[in-house]
Design a protein around this motif. Structure first.
Motif: not given
Length: 679
Positions: A38-51
């Motif tokens: 799956q590919e999501y444009s203009h997206s980032y993980p909920l935890g951001k850089v703290s994942v």
């Protein structure tokens, strides 16, 4: 066998490639096999850089290269890749699956990809029942400045409303669900439609793979449901799962079919769902196997159709509906010639500039081309064509020129217009005098400037001459210039005449009036005091003007001698600008009394003036004997026998009337007195 079950007609080259990979795996060189799930444009993980476990894979690599690096690490370290600018970031997302849930932010240049491994070690993220807070705290990361940069940019999105897209996979079955802030209080998330915002568009590769994914997979990457007893193959009338329409057509029908034919003994449930695409548009189901899309706008719509039997059978497929913009209807450009399509020149002016910069077109006007041509002119020889936006014409002669401008747009459509340039032979017209507008002054203002520089002649004015035609006295400065300065104007009406002359001695005149009117302010009243009489030898008096008055204030006093005129240099006015002053060195001139007349002029703050005079009479009460003054030659040497006696310096207060010379009786000298004159 699998080919027969799923009905996928693989190309011959693809089958050969899979066989080659199988041989590689037999000899022990088969890499970890994965693809884009799956590919999501203009997206980032909920935890951001703290994942947990987030780490940098590489920089300045393509998305495909980033996927390969993730696959090399395996599912234990990398089940998500995050492509942010030129950074390739990997995340395991094993202990905290929710932290990797995709978040969309339209202004963010970022792609989040779910990696599919063919060893069933795929990520499984539970459906969310409440949206993640947009105020996710980003902790400083020890991974270096790249992650700090990500943290700073992601922190700026804390005030945005974010969409949460949840993914759940079991084996190769894909279930998509969405949860927005509007559904935060619902008990479960929708399982049908992804966010319609274009910023959270989920690309159509949900059920499609690239050649790269085939290389890394030894089996079909099409999701294969394992929890159903029977698989139904669903197809549509879309070629290659794609339908394409062009506006203004904004509706389309989709027909679905199954293989094998559905059993009449089983009850089937058909579902039509929009996965992604613009929010405008309507999906309506006409029948179980037919759906209508209406009110579509430009963009790509992802539609999923699925069928589920009550015997556990299941099948689905997807269709991309691409709506192309309406074809552009080209219109010819609009040529514009500036400054005008009709120019009039008078020799000796023999040049002109024509511009096409005002020309317009409906598409890419900056790429238009231009062509200037002389259609006709006073000479048989035509000027060569020009292909610039601006045309410079020079050395024109008397006559009429017709210039044609042709403008061509990028589609080859052209249009033209013409300009007429008329060049007139040199003509010497008489000048036109202009003395300016009439002026009105309020006394005591006594100066004004008249302007004749608006006068005109086709070949230039050579001389100017101002004269006063009507009015009292005035001081005129600049009588032979375009500008006349008038000072010391008096109350009344004036008329001034301006005469202009050109190089051919042709003349023109104009008049202008100047009116000086009295102000409401009253002039002051001068009072030089009472007349005085003194007796000589007293020779001084005091003149007093303190009784002068004004309705506002007297600001200036001035004492002057009026008569007798011959006495101006013989007396002394000590303070001629004072309110009062002493006058000395007065005298009696002759036997009769001498009368002196003094004038006092007073001025108020509006320069209004007034004057008054006072008389001073000087008399003589008794006569005083005259004073004899004789000059003589004291000693004479013989044989000189002549002596001159001079009494001209003798004086008297009323003047000497006569002189008489007589010898002194006791004079011992013998001689004769000869009086040559009365002196």
């Amino acid at each position: 066998t699998e080919y027969a079950i799923y009905g996928y007609a693989l190309e011959k080259m693809t089958i050969q490639l899979l066989c080659f990979l199988l041989v590689l795996c037999v000899v022990g060189v088969c890499p970890e096999q994965c693809a884009v799930l799956q590919e999501y444009s203009h997206s980032y993980p909920l935890g951001k850089v703290s994942v947990e476990g987030i780490h940098m894979l590489a920089k300045n690599v393509s998305l495909n290269e980033c996927l390969n690096l993730c696959c090399d690490e395996g599912p234990a370290k990398c089940q998500y890749i995050w492509k942010f600018r030129n950074n390739c970031v990997g995340m395991p997302c094993i202990n905290n699956k929710t932290a990797c849930s995709p978040q969309t932010f339209e202004k963010l240049s970022s792609i989040l990809v779910v990696v599919k491994y063919n060893n069933n070690n795929n990520i499984e993220i539970e459906d969310q029942t409440t949206p993640a807070s947009s105020d996710v705290i980003v902790q400083p990361s020890p991974a270096g400045p790249v992650f700090d940069e990500l943290a700073n940019e992601l922190s700026s999105s804390s005030s945005q409303q974010l969409n949460i897209v949840s993914v759940s996979t079991t084996s190769s079955q894909l279930v998509l669900s969405t949860l927005t802030s509007q559904s935060a209080n619902s008990s479960s998330a929708s399982t049908s439609i992804l966010p319609s915002s274009s910023s959270s568009e989920v690309k159509a590769s949900v059920l499609m793979t690239s050649v790269t994914s085939l290389v890394k997979s030894s089996s079909s990457v099409v999701p294969t449901p394992t929890s159903h007893a029977k698989i139904i193959t669903v197809a549509t009338d879309a070629i290659n799962k794609t339908k394409e329409i062009t506006l203004p057509v904004n509706s389309v029908k989709i027909f679905a079919s199954t293989w094998p034919e559905l059993s009449t003994a089983v009850k089937y449930d058909w579902q039509w769902t929009q996965l992604f695409g613009p929010s405008e548009g309507f999906l309506s189901v006409v029948g179980e196997k037919e759906a209508d899309l209406t009110g579509l706008v430009q963009g790509v719509y992802g539609i999923k159709v699925s069928v589920t039997g009550d015997d556990g059978s299941y099948g689905e497929t997807c269709v991309n509906v691409t709506v192309l913009p309406a074809p552009r209807m080209n219109t010819p450009p609009h040529p514009v010639i500036t400054p005008s399509n009709h120019l009039l020149l008078h020799l000796p002016t023999d040049s002109a500039i024509l511009e096409a910069t005002g020309s317009t077109d409906d598409y890419e006007a900056d790429k238009m081309t231009y062509k200037w041509e002389e259609i006709s002119g006073p000479l048989e020889t035509r000027m060569p064509p020009s292909y610039e936006q601006i045309l410079y014409l020079k050395d024109l002669i008397a006559g009429t020129y017709i210039i044609k401008l042709t403008v061509t747009d990028v589609d080859g459509a052209s249009n033209f217009t013409t300009a007429n340039i008329t060049v007139l032979a040199s003509v010497d017209n008489p000048p036109i005098a202009n003395a300016g507008d009439a002026q009105k002054l309020v006394w005591p203002h006594d100066h004004v400037v008249l302007y004749g520089n608006a006068s005109f002649d086709d070949n230039g004015i050579v001389t100017y001459n101002w004269k006063k035609s009507v009015g009292p006295g005035v001081d005129m400065q600049g009588s032979f210039t375009p500008i006349l300065v008038l000072n010391r104007l008096q109350k009344g009406d004036y008329v001034f005449t301006l005469t202009v002359t050109d190089g051919s001695k042709q003349q023109s005149t104009a008049e202008v009036s100047v009116a000086v009117v009295e102000e409401a302010n009253k002039p002051p009243v001068a009072n030089a005091g009472s007349d005085q009489t003194i007796s000589w030898p007293m020779d001084s008096v005091t003149l007093d003007g303190s009784s002068s008055s004004d309705d506002q204030d007297v600001v200036q006093y001035h004492w002057t001698l009026v008569r007798p005129v011959g006495a101006i240099g013989q007396l002394d006015i000590e303070m001629p600008r004072g309110v009062s002053t002493n006058v000395t060195r007065l005298c009696v001139r002759g036997k009769s009394p001498t009368v002196y007349e003094f004038n006092l002029t007073v001025t108020d703050q509006h320069n209004l003036t007034s004057w008054d005079s006072v008389l001073v009479t000087v008399t003589k009460d008794a006569s005083i004997p005259p004073t004899i003054v004789v000059t003589l030659q004291v000693e004479v040497s013989l044989p000189q026998h002549l002596v001159v006696l001079n009494a001209s310096r003798s004086h008297d207060d009323f003047g000497i009337a006569s002189y008489q010379w007589m010898p002194y009786p006791q004079n011992l000298a013998i001689g004769v007195c000869k009086c040559a004159c009365m002196l």
